[in-house]
Design an enzyme around this catalytic site. Structure first.
Site, PDB file in Angstrom:
ATOM      1  N   SER A 184      -7.968  91.573  19.590  1.00 28.36           N
ATOM      2  CA  SER A 184      -8.644  92.627  20.956  1.00 28.36           C
ATOM      3  C   SER A 184      -8.355  93.720  19.889  1.00 28.36           C
ATOM      4  CB  SER A 184      -6.580  93.173  21.435  1.00 28.36           C
ATOM      5  OG  SER A 184      -6.168  93.927  21.622  1.00 28.36           O
ATOM      6  N   ASN A 242      -6.395  79.569  21.153  1.00 27.87           N
ATOM      7  CA  ASN A 242      -5.626  79.477  22.308  1.00 27.87           C
ATOM      8  C   ASN A 242      -4.085  80.109  21.489  1.00 27.87           C
ATOM      9  OD1 ASN A 242      -4.790  77.175  21.137  1.00 27.87           O
ATOM     10  ND2 ASN A 242      -5.436  75.451  22.239  1.00 27.87           N
ATOM     11  N   THR A 253      -3.532  77.478  18.301  1.00 30.94           N
ATOM     12  CA  THR A 253      -4.180  77.888  17.375  1.00 30.94           C
ATOM     13  C   THR A 253      -4.540  79.011  16.435  1.00 30.94           C
ATOM     14  OG1 THR A 253      -6.039  76.394  18.788  1.00 30.94           O
ATOM     15  CG2 THR A 253      -6.826  78.148  17.080  1.00 30.94           C
ATOM     16  N   ARG A 254      -3.908  79.915  17.127  1.00 31.99           N
ATOM     17  CA  ARG A 254      -4.134  81.344  17.084  1.00 31.99           C
ATOM     18  C   ARG A 254      -2.166  81.609  15.631  1.00 31.99           C
ATOM     19  NH1 ARG A 254      -5.701  86.074  19.764  1.00 31.99           N
ATOM     20  NH2 ARG A 254      -7.171  84.618  21.214  1.00 31.99           N
ATOM     21  N   THR A 297      -5.561  88.936  14.862  1.00 27.58           N
ATOM     22  CA  THR A 297      -6.458  89.468  16.383  1.00 27.58           C
ATOM     23  C   THR A 297      -7.228  88.846  17.186  1.00 27.58           C
ATOM     24  OG1 THR A 297      -4.826  91.308  18.217  1.00 27.58           O
ATOM     25  CG2 THR A 297      -5.681  91.793  16.059  1.00 27.58           C
ATOM     26  N   ARG A 305      -8.113  96.906  21.364  1.00 33.97           N
ATOM     27  CA  ARG A 305      -7.035  97.699  21.002  1.00 33.97           C
ATOM     28  C   ARG A 305      -6.066  97.151  20.057  1.00 33.97           C
ATOM     29  NH1 ARG A 305      -1.938  96.639  22.248  1.00 33.97           N
ATOM     30  NH2 ARG A 305      -2.823  94.756  23.583  1.00 33.97           N
ATOM     31  N   ARG A 306      -5.372  96.513  19.244  1.00 35.10           N
ATOM     32  CA  ARG A 306      -4.190  95.903  18.238  1.00 35.10           C
ATOM     33  C   ARG A 306      -5.061  96.298  17.502  1.00 35.10           C
ATOM     34  NH1 ARG A 306      -3.273  89.597  22.045  1.00 35.10           N
ATOM     35  NH2 ARG A 306      -1.860  90.814  23.325  1.00 35.10           N
ATOM     36  N   LYS A 310      -4.486  92.049  33.243  1.00 38.82           N
ATOM     37  CA  LYS A 310      -4.891  92.496  31.782  1.00 38.82           C
ATOM     38  C   LYS A 310      -6.848  91.753  31.336  1.00 38.82           C
ATOM     39  CE  LYS A 310      -3.459  89.792  28.166  1.00 38.82           C
ATOM     40  NZ  LYS A 310      -4.945  89.263  27.711  1.00 38.82           N
ATOM     41  N   ASP A 311      -6.778  90.396  32.101  1.00 38.27           N
ATOM     42  CA  ASP A 311      -8.036  90.016  31.916  1.00 38.27           C
ATOM     43  C   ASP A 311      -9.177  90.388  33.183  1.00 38.27           C
ATOM     44  OD1 ASP A 311      -7.499  89.205  29.223  1.00 38.27           O
ATOM     45  OD2 ASP A 311      -6.910  87.191  30.498  1.00 38.27           O
ATOM     46  N   ARG A 344      -7.736  78.726  34.571  1.00 37.84           N
ATOM     47  CA  ARG A 344      -8.378  78.619  33.576  1.00 37.84           C
ATOM     48  C   ARG A 344      -7.835  77.316  32.551  1.00 37.84           C
ATOM     49  NH1 ARG A 344      -7.388  83.579  29.578  1.00 37.84           N
ATOM     50  NH2 ARG A 344      -8.914  81.803  28.041  1.00 37.84           N
ATOM     51  N   CYS A 372     -12.381  95.789  30.475  1.00 36.68           N
ATOM     52  CA  CYS A 372     -10.724  95.048  29.516  1.00 36.68           C
ATOM     53  C   CYS A 372     -10.447  95.318  27.946  1.00 36.68           C
ATOM     54  CB  CYS A 372     -10.184  93.676  30.124  1.00 36.68           C
ATOM     55  SG  CYS A 372     -10.946  93.521  31.975  1.00 36.68           S
ATOM     56  N   ARG A 432      -9.852  83.784  17.091  1.00 41.68           N
ATOM     57  CA  ARG A 432     -10.158  83.521  18.194  1.00 41.68           C
ATOM     58  C   ARG A 432      -9.425  82.384  18.949  1.00 41.68           C
ATOM     59  NH1 ARG A 432     -13.712  84.602  22.460  1.00 41.68           N
ATOM     60  NH2 ARG A 432     -12.811  83.477  23.447  1.00 41.68           N
TER      61      ARG A 432
END
Length: 323
Positions: A131, A153, A156-157, A129, A133-134, A85-86, A15, A247, A151
């Site tokens: 995710s 990179n 950005t977060r 987040t 899960r998170r 994980k992805d 990626r 995932c 969302r």
């Protein structure tokens, strides 16, 4: 295995994010050095990179892997480097994982304003987040926080916090470490004992075309493979496969090899974090040989999955994206 001549250049598909390129370049350099061949980084844009939809709405499973795999099958690159994980747990026709390098830190970290920990964040604080899960874990531990879907990179977060738009975000320690940002932005490491992370988090996978490796490249991949990481991540991912979860499902899993035993703990959360189920089991490998470690991983994962399903895990969380 083909005995074809080693390519003049080994093309490594990845990626295009800063994190993906950093981790792929590090692995590519190791492969190139071991194979005695130059490497070329081939960046590939995926649907997950261009869409602004949440990961759960995109389906989660394979959203970052599909375009990469198409490029590999089309002979536009020779190997792929994935964040494990992805990667969907089901095998992809014509492709195999050729190596699982040694895992980095599997934990999540909190990156918060004013150096705060999760416990210290005031009620009503905003935490970002992407995710599920998170999200479930945050709601379970701190239902008084506002969890915001984000969302983008890593930079950005992080900007959401530095610009004051959010009070904190949750990221992976491994990703920040590979970018050299961990010490600068992490305010708290979230321990696996009460904050299990995604199956395979912190590990990378090198994917190749099945049956089309020359000897030098096959030997190079064998030299970077880490059998303990291979076994522990296999155990974690077999939990996802057994639960038929994607995932992005709210499932955390952590496996370790210690004192001759392979320990596995997995937790399934309800989406809102109000309920959770946990199962822990151990297996004793016959030896440290890859086949014996993998058999132990399969054994312990089967027992964890059986216990979770018997306790109602299939109904607790919406398991979308069959793997």
């Amino acid at each position: 295995m083909s005995t074809a001549k080693t390519p003049t250049v080994i093309r490594v598909g990845t990626r295009g994010s800063a994190l993906a390129i950093a981790q792929s370049t590090a692995i590519a350099n190791r492969i190139g050095a071991a194979a005695g061949a130059p490497i070329e980084i081939v960046t590939i844009t995926t649907h997950g990179d261009t869409s602004r939809e949440s990961l759960s709405s995109l389906g989660g499973t394979g959203v970052f892997a599909s375009a990469l795999r198409e490029s590999l099958l089309a002979d536009e690159c020779d190997v792929l480097v994935h964040s494990l994980k992805d990667l969907p747990t089901a095998a992809h026709p014509g492709l195999v994982i050729g190596a699982t390098p040694k895992r980095a830190d599997a934990r999540d970290v909190l990156c918060a304003r004013d150096g705060m920990t999760l416990e210290a964040l005031p009620a009503g604080s905003t935490v970002g987040t992407g995710s599920p899960r998170r999200v479930a874990q945050l709601r379970a531990l701190r239902p008084d926080l506002q969890v915001v879907d984000i969302r983008g990179n890593v930079d950005t977060r992080l900007a959401f916090v530095s610009d004051g738009e959010l009070d904190a975000i949750v990221l992976s320690a491994a990703g920040l470490g590979r970018l050299g940002r961990l010490d600068a932005v992490a305010t708290e490491f979230l321990e696996l004992s009460n904050w299990p992370t995604a199956p395979g988090q912190g590990a990378l996978a090198v994917e190749v075309r099945e049956g089309r490796l020359d000897r030098a490249l096959a030997a190079a991949l064998a030299s970077i493979n880490h059998v303990t990481t291979q076994a522990t991540t296999a155990a974690e991912r077999l939990v996802l496969a057994g639960l038929e979860a994607g995932c992005s499902a709210p499932v955390g899993a952590s496996a370790v090899v210690d004192d001759g035993l392979l320990f596995l703990t997995a937790t399934v959360y309800s989406a809102d974090g109000t309920a959770q189920l946990t199962s822990s089991h151990a297996a004793t490998p016959e030896s440290t040989a890859p086949a014996d470690l993998h058999e132990a991983a399969r054994d312990v994962a089967q027992r964890v999955v059986a216990e979770l399903l018997a306790a109602g895990a299939g109904k607790l969380a919406r398991m979308e994206g069959a793997v």
